[in-house]
Design a protein around this motif. Sequence first.
Motif, PDB file in Angstrom:
ATOM      1  N   VAL A  81      27.128  42.609  -1.193  1.00 22.37           N
ATOM      2  CA  VAL A  81      27.821  41.534  -1.035  1.00 22.37           C
ATOM      3  C   VAL A  81      29.192  42.031  -0.401  1.00 22.37           C
ATOM      4  O   VAL A  81      29.151  43.177   0.043  1.00 22.37           O
ATOM      5  N   ALA A  82      29.580  41.272   0.005  1.00 23.94           N
ATOM      6  CA  ALA A  82      30.690  41.448   1.015  1.00 23.94           C
ATOM      7  C   ALA A  82      32.021  40.921   0.959  1.00 23.94           C
ATOM      8  O   ALA A  82      32.161  40.003   0.324  1.00 23.94           O
ATOM      9  N   GLY A  83      33.344  41.143   1.671  1.00 21.89           N
ATOM     10  CA  GLY A  83      34.339  41.175   1.132  1.00 21.89           C
ATOM     11  C   GLY A  83      34.349  39.785   2.833  1.00 21.89           C
ATOM     12  O   GLY A  83      34.151  39.833   3.333  1.00 21.89           O
ATOM     13  N   ASP A 174      33.997  53.963   3.986  1.00 28.29           N
ATOM     14  CA  ASP A 174      34.430  53.998   3.000  1.00 28.29           C
ATOM     15  C   ASP A 174      35.339  53.538   1.366  1.00 28.29           C
ATOM     16  O   ASP A 174      36.244  54.601   1.542  1.00 28.29           O
ATOM     17  N   GLU A 175      35.695  52.484   2.322  1.00 27.84           N
ATOM     18  CA  GLU A 175      36.687  51.835   1.314  1.00 27.84           C
ATOM     19  C   GLU A 175      37.011  50.031   0.346  1.00 27.84           C
ATOM     20  O   GLU A 175      36.087  49.603   1.591  1.00 27.84           O
ATOM     21  N   PHE A 176      36.929  49.687   0.001  1.00 28.04           N
ATOM     22  CA  PHE A 176      37.245  48.747  -1.040  1.00 28.04           C
ATOM     23  C   PHE A 176      38.564  48.337  -0.530  1.00 28.04           C
ATOM     24  O   PHE A 176      39.016  48.414  -0.711  1.00 28.04           O
ATOM     25  N   SER A 221      31.545  38.186  -2.196  1.00 22.29           N
ATOM     26  CA  SER A 221      32.055  38.502  -3.545  1.00 22.29           C
ATOM     27  C   SER A 221      33.489  37.895  -3.717  1.00 22.29           C
ATOM     28  O   SER A 221      34.205  37.518  -4.243  1.00 22.29           O
ATOM     29  N   ASP A 222      34.135  37.890  -2.547  1.00 21.54           N
ATOM     30  CA  ASP A 222      36.185  38.006  -2.947  1.00 21.54           C
ATOM     31  C   ASP A 222      36.632  38.150  -0.896  1.00 21.54           C
ATOM     32  O   ASP A 222      36.080  38.153  -0.115  1.00 21.54           O
ATOM     33  N   ALA A 223      37.786  37.493  -1.251  1.00 18.29           N
ATOM     34  CA  ALA A 223      38.620  37.396  -0.252  1.00 18.29           C
ATOM     35  C   ALA A 223      39.173  38.682   0.518  1.00 18.29           C
ATOM     36  O   ALA A 223      40.488  38.771   1.464  1.00 18.29           O
ATOM     37  N   ASP A 231      36.714  39.829 -11.540  1.00 17.43           N
ATOM     38  CA  ASP A 231      34.857  38.844 -12.227  1.00 17.43           C
ATOM     39  C   ASP A 231      34.026  39.492 -11.201  1.00 17.43           C
ATOM     40  O   ASP A 231      32.979  39.294 -10.551  1.00 17.43           O
ATOM     41  N   PHE A 232      34.357  41.221 -10.401  1.00 19.32           N
ATOM     42  CA  PHE A 232      33.222  41.576  -9.368  1.00 19.32           C
ATOM     43  C   PHE A 232      31.937  41.460  -9.928  1.00 19.32           C
ATOM     44  O   PHE A 232      31.125  41.120  -9.184  1.00 19.32           O
ATOM     45  N   MET A 233      31.515  42.728 -10.741  1.00 18.36           N
ATOM     46  CA  MET A 233      30.604  43.109 -12.013  1.00 18.36           C
ATOM     47  C   MET A 233      29.570  41.703 -12.255  1.00 18.36           C
ATOM     48  O   MET A 233      28.122  41.368 -12.155  1.00 18.36           O
TER      49      MET A 233
END
Length: 258
Positions: A81-83, A174-176, A221-223, A231-233
């Motif tokens: 997944v990716a933002g 190395d950062e969400f 999965s997200d912005a 709801d990530f998982m």
Amino acid sequence: MISPPFRLGVISALQHEQHGLIDLMQDRQPVTRAMREYITGKLWGVDCVCVLSRVGKVAAAATVATLIERFGVTHIVFTGVAGSADADVRVGDIVVADALVQHDMDATPLFPRFEVPLTGQSHFASDIHLTNRLAKAASDFMDRDLRELVAVPDIEAFRLHQPRVHRGLIASGDEFIDCRNKLAGLKQALPPLLAVEMEGAAVAQVCFEFGVPFAVVRTVSDAANEDAPVDFMQFIDRVAARYAFGIVKRLCEDSAPH
Ligand code: ADE
């Protein structure tokens, strides 16, 4: 079909991301090495090694090196997944990487920002042939399989209406990223950027150094903003794992010896 020898390494970062794939493997043999379980076997007639890398660039680099050196894979595909890093790229879309950059690599003033010292490059191109096949597998999955593999309530809940496949630049670090200002800074420094994640560019560097063809596919999965962890998982389990399954299935069916 890809001519032999062909042994495909399939990597994802997290537990649920290979849900379904492993259960389906034939002649399955798990081997534990350096805290990872590498599972060799056949998927839709293709010789494969599946593994979960865990999260981040170091974890991904170590996993890829082991896949190549110990398991002799000839090609590598990373699914995950990716933002989103672009207004055109929505949750539920797929991004296939043409090139990857480590957004947290900064050895200035010794080397230009993003350049990996002593490689002479910041952008690592994915293998064009494998990437073309992966992009086709992703499009075919979208057009023909998505509605079969993702449950209707999940299509509604995650608003997966008319998702699209994009190709372009992915950045890893190395950062969400869950802050719109941070994302805006990255987008300013890398205008073509489509998505952010935490492993792909490390895979790209190691494959470049070993001369092994690779490709990366990410479900958005997200912005990459303050709403990102929501709801990530659940998204991984109910949507992204189904996407990865469908895409790898189509890729293998297209690659199997006839
Ligand atoms: N993977 C999925 N979403 C991400 C984000 N927002 N930042 C980094 N990696 C991600």
